[in-house]
Design a protein around this motif. Structure first.
Motif, PDB file in Angstrom:
ATOM      1  N   ASP A 463       1.056  -1.316  -0.283  1.00  0.00           N
ATOM      2  CA  ASP A 463      -0.057   0.275   0.093  1.00  0.00           C
ATOM      3  C   ASP A 463       1.231   1.579  -0.554  1.00  0.00           C
ATOM      4  O   ASP A 463       0.768   1.968  -0.980  1.00  0.00           O
ATOM      5  N   TYR A 464       1.822   1.242   0.953  1.00  0.00           N
ATOM      6  CA  TYR A 464       2.843   2.638   0.526  1.00  0.00           C
ATOM      7  C   TYR A 464       3.190   2.363  -0.277  1.00  0.00           C
ATOM      8  O   TYR A 464       3.706   3.831  -0.723  1.00  0.00           O
ATOM      9  N   GLY A 465       3.523   0.986  -1.347  1.00  0.00           N
ATOM     10  CA  GLY A 465       4.974   1.797  -1.721  1.00  0.00           C
ATOM     11  C   GLY A 465       3.636   1.963  -3.465  1.00  0.00           C
ATOM     12  O   GLY A 465       4.328   3.146  -3.963  1.00  0.00           O
ATOM     13  N   CYS A 466       2.497   1.256  -3.743  1.00  0.00           N
ATOM     14  CA  CYS A 466       1.853   1.529  -4.915  1.00  0.00           C
ATOM     15  C   CYS A 466       1.320   3.043  -4.666  1.00  0.00           C
ATOM     16  O   CYS A 466       1.363   3.752  -5.915  1.00  0.00           O
ATOM     17  N   ALA A 532       8.760  -3.891  -4.267  1.00  0.00           N
ATOM     18  CA  ALA A 532       9.711  -3.610  -5.595  1.00  0.00           C
ATOM     19  C   ALA A 532       8.862  -2.965  -5.601  1.00  0.00           C
ATOM     20  O   ALA A 532       9.368  -1.441  -6.253  1.00  0.00           O
ATOM     21  N   SER A 533       7.322  -2.060  -4.954  1.00  0.00           N
ATOM     22  CA  SER A 533       6.725  -1.097  -5.170  1.00  0.00           C
ATOM     23  C   SER A 533       7.284  -0.175  -4.677  1.00  0.00           C
ATOM     24  O   SER A 533       7.689   1.020  -4.497  1.00  0.00           O
ATOM     25  N   ILE A 534       8.178  -0.026  -3.122  1.00  0.00           N
ATOM     26  CA  ILE A 534       8.608   0.532  -2.344  1.00  0.00           C
ATOM     27  C   ILE A 534       9.612   0.915  -2.855  1.00  0.00           C
ATOM     28  O   ILE A 534       9.797   1.992  -3.317  1.00  0.00           O
ATOM     29  N   CYS A 535      10.284   0.568  -3.964  1.00  0.00           N
ATOM     30  CA  CYS A 535      11.703   0.453  -3.920  1.00  0.00           C
ATOM     31  C   CYS A 535      11.122   1.780  -5.021  1.00  0.00           C
ATOM     32  O   CYS A 535      12.073   2.637  -5.815  1.00  0.00           O
ATOM     33  N   ALA A 536      10.026   0.773  -6.239  1.00  0.00           N
ATOM     34  CA  ALA A 536      10.030   2.154  -7.482  1.00  0.00           C
ATOM     35  C   ALA A 536       9.496   3.696  -6.940  1.00  0.00           C
ATOM     36  O   ALA A 536      10.260   4.640  -7.143  1.00  0.00           O
ATOM     37  N   ALA A 537       8.913   3.705  -5.512  1.00  0.00           N
ATOM     38  CA  ALA A 537       8.971   4.586  -5.404  1.00  0.00           C
ATOM     39  C   ALA A 537      10.118   5.371  -4.687  1.00  0.00           C
ATOM     40  O   ALA A 537       9.704   6.746  -4.830  1.00  0.00           O
ATOM     41  N   LEU A 538      10.764   5.097  -4.184  1.00  0.00           N
ATOM     42  CA  LEU A 538      12.343   5.778  -3.169  1.00  0.00           C
ATOM     43  C   LEU A 538      13.008   5.932  -4.228  1.00  0.00           C
ATOM     44  O   LEU A 538      13.587   7.540  -4.185  1.00  0.00           O
ATOM     45  N   VAL A 539      12.840   5.232  -5.298  1.00  0.00           N
ATOM     46  CA  VAL A 539      14.169   5.945  -7.161  1.00  0.00           C
ATOM     47  C   VAL A 539      13.642   6.967  -7.412  1.00  0.00           C
ATOM     48  O   VAL A 539      14.578   7.983  -7.580  1.00  0.00           O
ATOM     49  N   SER A 540      12.205   7.315  -8.042  1.00  0.00           N
ATOM     50  CA  SER A 540      11.496   8.427  -8.061  1.00  0.00           C
ATOM     51  C   SER A 540      11.181   9.618  -7.132  1.00  0.00           C
ATOM     52  O   SER A 540      11.811  10.433  -7.619  1.00  0.00           O
ATOM     53  N   TYR A 541      11.463   9.472  -6.578  1.00  0.00           N
ATOM     54  CA  TYR A 541      10.927   9.971  -5.003  1.00  0.00           C
ATOM     55  C   TYR A 541      13.261  10.988  -5.006  1.00  0.00           C
ATOM     56  O   TYR A 541      12.611  12.115  -5.233  1.00  0.00           O
ATOM     57  N   ALA A 542      13.836   9.934  -4.613  1.00  0.00           N
ATOM     58  CA  ALA A 542      15.081  11.042  -4.937  1.00  0.00           C
ATOM     59  C   ALA A 542      15.309  11.389  -6.119  1.00  0.00           C
ATOM     60  O   ALA A 542      15.940  12.773  -5.640  1.00  0.00           O
ATOM     61  N   MET A 577      12.107  -4.088 -13.312  1.00  0.00           N
ATOM     62  CA  MET A 577      11.511  -3.194 -14.023  1.00  0.00           C
ATOM     63  C   MET A 577      12.347  -2.221 -13.263  1.00  0.00           C
ATOM     64  O   MET A 577      13.221  -1.050 -13.529  1.00  0.00           O
ATOM     65  N   VAL A 578      12.550  -1.720 -11.937  1.00  0.00           N
ATOM     66  CA  VAL A 578      12.599  -0.791 -11.453  1.00  0.00           C
ATOM     67  C   VAL A 578      14.039  -0.196 -11.532  1.00  0.00           C
ATOM     68  O   VAL A 578      15.164   0.400 -11.329  1.00  0.00           O
ATOM     69  N   ALA A 579      15.010  -1.804 -11.261  1.00  0.00           N
ATOM     70  CA  ALA A 579      16.195  -1.784 -11.650  1.00  0.00           C
ATOM     71  C   ALA A 579      16.398  -1.565 -13.030  1.00  0.00           C
ATOM     72  O   ALA A 579      17.886  -0.840 -12.890  1.00  0.00           O
ATOM     73  N   GLU A 580      15.993  -1.846 -13.995  1.00  0.00           N
ATOM     74  CA  GLU A 580      16.607  -1.140 -15.468  1.00  0.00           C
ATOM     75  C   GLU A 580      16.354   0.167 -14.531  1.00  0.00           C
ATOM     76  O   GLU A 580      17.082   1.514 -15.786  1.00  0.00           O
TER      77      GLU A 580
END
Length: 663
Positions: A463-466, A532-542, A577-580
């Motif tokens: 929930d937090y990630g998505c 995975a979802s929290i990593c996606a958000a962390l990368v974009s937020y940074a 996908m996030v790793a890409e």
């Protein structure tokens, strides 16, 4: 007898409110009741759109004799797996450890302390009643053995939740191995990966699209194109109304399990939108548009938010709404058009489904046909859909799940900005408002709401990630700093309360209800893993803020799933996908402009590699770090292209921007 489900927020629990079974919701009070009565607990887990859950309910839970047996010898607890994924995860691990497989309905017998000692899935009525008698006898006469078995299962469950295991750094070689692994499992005839039953591999396709963008791999793109085409022409796709079913029971996508889930359609909307962006494929664009329309037409709830699912059954019959005979086509369309539709949609006298009926598939390429033929096809579809609307319709699970709405918001934001769809863009912003105003309570997420009322279950990591990813998507299409702040708040909660201490994440917060074990599953299932979802958000937020601590947290977490990405990519597509995006940079693109319709803005969104962050707005817009110190050049819209916070010379024409991004 006192069935306690009448006030439940879950539509699945509401389906059982009139059962003669004395159901309890998941609660400490239920286990206390079991301790006081000294009886075992039956934990029955399912969800509203589940066909076999309905079958077991009709056969057993609606039967007075079965209910009497259950009420006398057990405390019966009904759990909606979509509302309580944490409970589901723990007992699914136990079920898989005990039986080697899992599924829903999930049937678990446990001690009054919650320790599972016998697990299974669907049981026919006769088997179920025998099982109830056997468990009761064992509980009364062989208590020591039952408790020993429960302790062994609990130990197995704990051992399955590995935290601090092997790691592997994200690298080009690791992602190449993942792409190669998927290619080896690809079905060259019908697309997808593996055999029947076939589930839409949306997260793997999103990874392959980004892999193609980074490496130029023609094979990766063809895997997506081929699979996307086969699914879109199959019965898994609703050829009349749009939207995808949960899975196909066969290898060629013909006969679906008819439930339509929000999360599948949200993720597939992203796949087809991005496939069209990269290729211009007209089929991909049509399916993307129709899927977005399905989400907003059929799943939008009166109180705001998107409903979870449409049921697999209609009036207890699978496929009743969707399947056709040649005679039914003729009745609606007339002899000539009926025969043409039967040929086009592969509706045969023998049927492709049950009872001589067929599921509609698109038997040949119609999107590239001449305009007259396309017009005829669209007319027939509209007439058939009108006739179908007069049939009984499947029930709708109208609870609003935070993470799944987050997936839909991200998809609608992408579809809106890339295709110019105002309805998708406006819906993404509106749905984000629903989550922010209803599901955020005292800075913490609640997982579900229904009829405008927020439920008690607390948010889990997904929930937090998505939702954070969704807020960041809305921030990018609006440049509104509200959404950037909201996403940052969610990520701060995740980092403070969900971290394992060794780089990874648990699926439940450190202050959430204590279960047998604390789930920490890094694998994708029907939805992206929480990690995975929290990593996606962390990368974009940074990338949007320049705050590198968030990127460092994502990098550390991704290394914990590196071995999974490399060795089992089908179960780690979203992490891959996030790793890409991590290997690509990601790109950070600011378009300073006083005119958001400037072609430079559209080209930034259309040409930027997947995973890029893009914000367009006036220079130095307060609260928007990406636009800080980004002046206009010669009073023209100006794009700043950066990677790793290192920027190229600004450009003012679409041609220059495209050259920058393709370099």
């Amino acid at each position: 007898m006192a069935n306690r489900l009448a006030d439940a927020t879950s539509p699945y629990l509401q389906q059982h409110r009139d059962n003669p079974v004395d159901w309890w919701e998941w609660s400490e009070e239920a286990f206390k009741e079991a301790r006081e009565r000294d009886v075992p607990v039956l934990i029955s887990v399912g969800y509203a759109a589940c066909h076999w859950c309905h079958v077991m309910a009709h056969e057993s839970f609606e039967d007075e004799a079965v209910a009497a047996q259950l009420n006398a010898d057990f405390v019966a607890i009904k759990v909606d797996r979509e509302e309580r994924p944490d409970v589901d995860a723990v007992y699914m691990t136990a079920t898989q450890a005990m039986t080697g497989q899992g599924g829903w309905p999930m049937t678990v017998f446990a001690t009054p302390g919650g320790d599972p000692f016998y697990c299974g899935t669907y049981f026919p009525k006769q088997n179920f009643t025998r099982l109830l008698a056997s468990v009761t006898k064992a509980w009364r006469e062989e208590r020591e053995g039952v408790l020993k078995q429960g302790a062994a299962v609990v130990q197995a469950v704990g051992g399955a939740q590995v935290v601090g295991g092997p790691t592997a750094a994200i690298s080009a070689e690791l992602l190449a191995a993942a792409a190669t692994g998927l290619a080896k499992e690809h079905d060259p005839a019908y697309g997808g990966f593996g055999g029947a039953p076939k589930f839409p591999p949306h997260m793997d396709l999103l990874f392959l699209l980004r892999h193609h963008e980074r490496t130029g791999s023609a094979e990766a793109l063809e895997l997506v194109r081929h699979t996307g085409e086969q699914m879109a022409r199959g019965g898994i796709y609703d050829q009349l109304a749009g939207g995808f079913a949960r899975y196909a029971v066969d290898a060629h996508w013909t006969v679906p399990h008819f439930e339509k889930m929000l999360y599948d359609n949200a993720l597939l909307l992203r796949v087809y939108t991005q496939l069209w962006r990269l290729t211009g494929d007209v089929l991909a664009r049509r399916v993307a548009d129709e899927t977005a329309e399905f989400l907003l037409r059929d799943l939008r709830t009166p109180a705001g938010g998107l409903a979870s699912a449409l049921d697999a059954d209609t009036d207890g019959v699978e496929g009743l709404t969707y399947a056709w005979t040649p005679a039914q086509l003729t009745e609606v369309l007339g002899d000539e058009d009926g025969a043409w539709a039967a040929d086009l949609f592969r509706v045969t006298p023998g049927g492709t489904f049950e009872h001589g009926k067929s599921v509609l598939v698109l038997g040949r390429d119609i999107d590239a046909a001449d305009p007259e033929l396309i017009g005829r096809w669209q007319d027939l579809r509209a007439r058939l859909l009108t006739a179908r609307a007069e049939r009984p319709q499947p029930a709708r699970d109208d609870k609003v799940v935070a993470s799944w709405n987050g997936l839909a918001i991200t998809a609608l934001a992408e579809h809106g900005v890339l295709t110019g769809s105002a309805s998708s863009r406006d819906a993404a912003i509106g749905l984000a408002g629903v989550l922010a105003e209803r599901h955020l309570v005292d800075g913490r997420l609640r997982r579900v709401s229904r009829d405008g009322k927020v439920g008690e279950p607390v948010g889990v990591l997904e929930d937090y990630g998505c939702v954070a990813e969704a807020f960041l998507a809305v921030h990018q299409i609006t440049a509104d700093p509200r959404w950037l702040r909201a996403a940052g708040g969610l990520l701060d909660v995740a980092l403070a309360h969900f971290g394992t201490g060794s780089g990874g994440f648990y699926d439940t917060a450190d202050d959430a209800e204590k279960l047998l074990t604390r789930p920490a599953d890094p694998t994708d299932n029907a939805t992206p893993s929480g990690l995975a979802s929290i990593c996606a958000a962390l990368v974009s937020y940074a990338a949007l803020t320049g705050e590198t601590a968030y990127r460092e947290a994502a990098d550390a977490a991704l290394t914990t799933v590196g071995p999974l990405i490399e060795g089992h990519p089908r179960f780690a597509g979203y992490s891959a996908m996030v790793a890409e995006a991590v290997l690509t940079g990601p790109y950070e693109i600011a378009v300073a402009t006083t005119d958001l319709t400037d072609p430079l803005v559209l080209e930034a969104f259309r040409e930027a590699p997947g995973g890029s962050v893009i914000v367009a707005g006036t220079p130095d817009l307060p609260g928007v770090p990406l636009l800080a110190d980004r002046p206009l050049i010669d009073d023209r819209a100006t794009a700043y292209v950066c990677r790793g916070f290192v920027c190229d010379r600004p450009v003012t024409t679409p041609q220059e921007l495209i050259a920058r991004l393709q370099r």
